[in-house]
Design a protein around this motif. Structure first.
Motif, PDB file in Angstrom:
ATOM      1  N   TYR B 163      12.329  71.805  19.757  1.00 24.01           N
ATOM      2  CA  TYR B 163      11.907  72.346  18.469  1.00 24.01           C
ATOM      3  C   TYR B 163      12.316  71.415  17.338  1.00 24.01           C
ATOM      4  N   ILE B 167       8.866  69.896  15.540  1.00 21.11           N
ATOM      5  CA  ILE B 167       8.359  70.646  14.396  1.00 21.11           C
ATOM      6  C   ILE B 167       8.223  69.743  13.166  1.00 21.11           C
ATOM      7  N   PRO B 171       4.034  69.692  13.018  1.00 26.36           N
ATOM      8  CA  PRO B 171       4.263  71.124  12.798  1.00 26.36           C
ATOM      9  C   PRO B 171       3.046  72.001  13.101  1.00 26.36           C
TER      10      PRO B 171
END
Lengths: 115, 236
Positions: B163, B167, B171
């Motif tokens: 993550y 991200i 994203p």
């Protein structure tokens, strides 16, 4: 302490998963935060170790392929910072671990399972 | 019998943890190669780490640097008293009270105090609002900084390397693929990298069709994921 986080009586969490997966995770979290609150450790100095260790662990392939445990790294960082500050010694930790493990095997022998 | 859980670590402070003799055994670690014995990366039984935690605790107790009560209190606070329900209360107030919303965006710390929310590390809180033009999402690329005051402790996935790196890089793709959140191409996505000095949380958009809900009812539909920015709030 009535911290039932793993058993069938675990408190369900709103919005998802449990905060801690195992009692040792919550203890390691609690120890570090309590030490920061009482001023024995500085949050920033602990965090610096944490960031360093997380960064190191991510360079390893196991971060992608195996279980990556945040609180294992947290615990390791706590050891680092306590050793670095001379608050505990390696010898104390090793002796402590031996004592804990001895007490566990004793408990297992007498059919108590507390860990 | 419970299967023994192994945790992979690297570069420990104390590296004389011997490999468990059962390592490489048939029932637990079939799929991994035998690791180097001294340095590098290797799995340790979870019980080894649990023992180290317990040892540290007892040493610190003996030295009088800690009390069991203090640890209990920290843990219980984060497990029971502090959690996303606090942030949800804040969000619901912003939906029903524009003046509060303005105060929160201006100074989240002071506005949260109005609701009795504050304390540990709350001094660095910053609220960011989703609009029809901008979607916000938070991350901590370095470790796991998180708006504890309003959301409690972060979920596991927030702390995972996957993550924290992805991200930032893609994203839109990650929100869609991993969280099922489809942000239209025309909408800007802003990723906010938290630090210990600045801890962001997202004020999601109020869903349509919730005009008749009370503030309390609104709070009950606000999720942790929405305040991280990986979900939208849905009408109940």
């Amino acid at each position: 302490m009535n911290l039932d986080v793993t058993g069938p009586a675990a408190v369900p969490r709103k919005n998802g998963e449990l905060v801690f997966e195992t009692p040792w995770e919550s203890r390691s979290f609690g120890i570090a935060v309590a030490l920061c609150k009482s001023g024995v450790l500085g949050w920033e100095e602990f965090r610096t170790h944490l960031i360093g260790n997380i960064g190191k662990s991510e360079k390893e392939d196991f971060a992608k392929t195996h279980e990556w445990n945040y609180y294992a790294i947290w615990e390791d960082s706590l050891e680092h910072v306590l050793l670095e500050k001379g608050i505990v010694t390696k010898q104390e930790i090793e002796e402590g671990v031996t004592r804990v493990e001895a007490s566990w095997s004793h408990e297992e022998g007498s059919h108590h399972h507390s860990h | 019998m419970e299967r023994k859980r192994f945790i992979w670590i690297s570069g420990r402070a104390i590296s004389n943890m011997p490999l468990d003799s059962s390592f490489g055994g048939k029932d637990t670690m079939d799929d991994v190669a035998v690791p180097p014995p001294v340095s590098g990366t290797y799995p340790v039984p979870e019980s080894d780490i649990a023992a180290r935690v317990q040892a540290l605790e007892s040493i610190l107790l003996e030295k009088g640097l800690l009390s069991s009560d203090a640890i209990d209190k920290v843990v219980e606070t984060y497990e029971k008293d502090i959690g996303p329900m606090l942030g949800a209360k804040v969000v619901a107030r912003t939906w029903t009270n524009p003046a509060f919303r303005a105060r929160l965006l201006e100074n989240a710390v002071a506005a949260c105090k109005e609701l009795g929310i504050g304390g540990a590390q709350g001094e660095h809180l910053v609220a960011i609002e989703n609009t029809d033009k901008v979607h916000n999402v938070i991350v901590c690329t370095l470790c796991s900084c998180y708006p504890w005051t309003v959301l409690g402790l972060p979920p596991n996935w927030y702390k995972y390397p996957q993550y924290r790196s992805r991200i930032v890089i893609e994203p839109r793709k990650m929100l869609k693929e991993d969280f099922g959140l489809d942000i239209p191409d025309g909408k800007e996505i802003r990723v906010w990298d938290s630090s210990s000095e600045l801890r962001y949380f997202v004020i999601p958009e109020r869903p349509l069709g919730t005009e008749n809900l009370t503030e309390e009812e609104l709070a009950s539909i606000v999720t942790r994921e929405a305040m991280i920015g990986v979900a939208e709030v849905r009408k109940p």
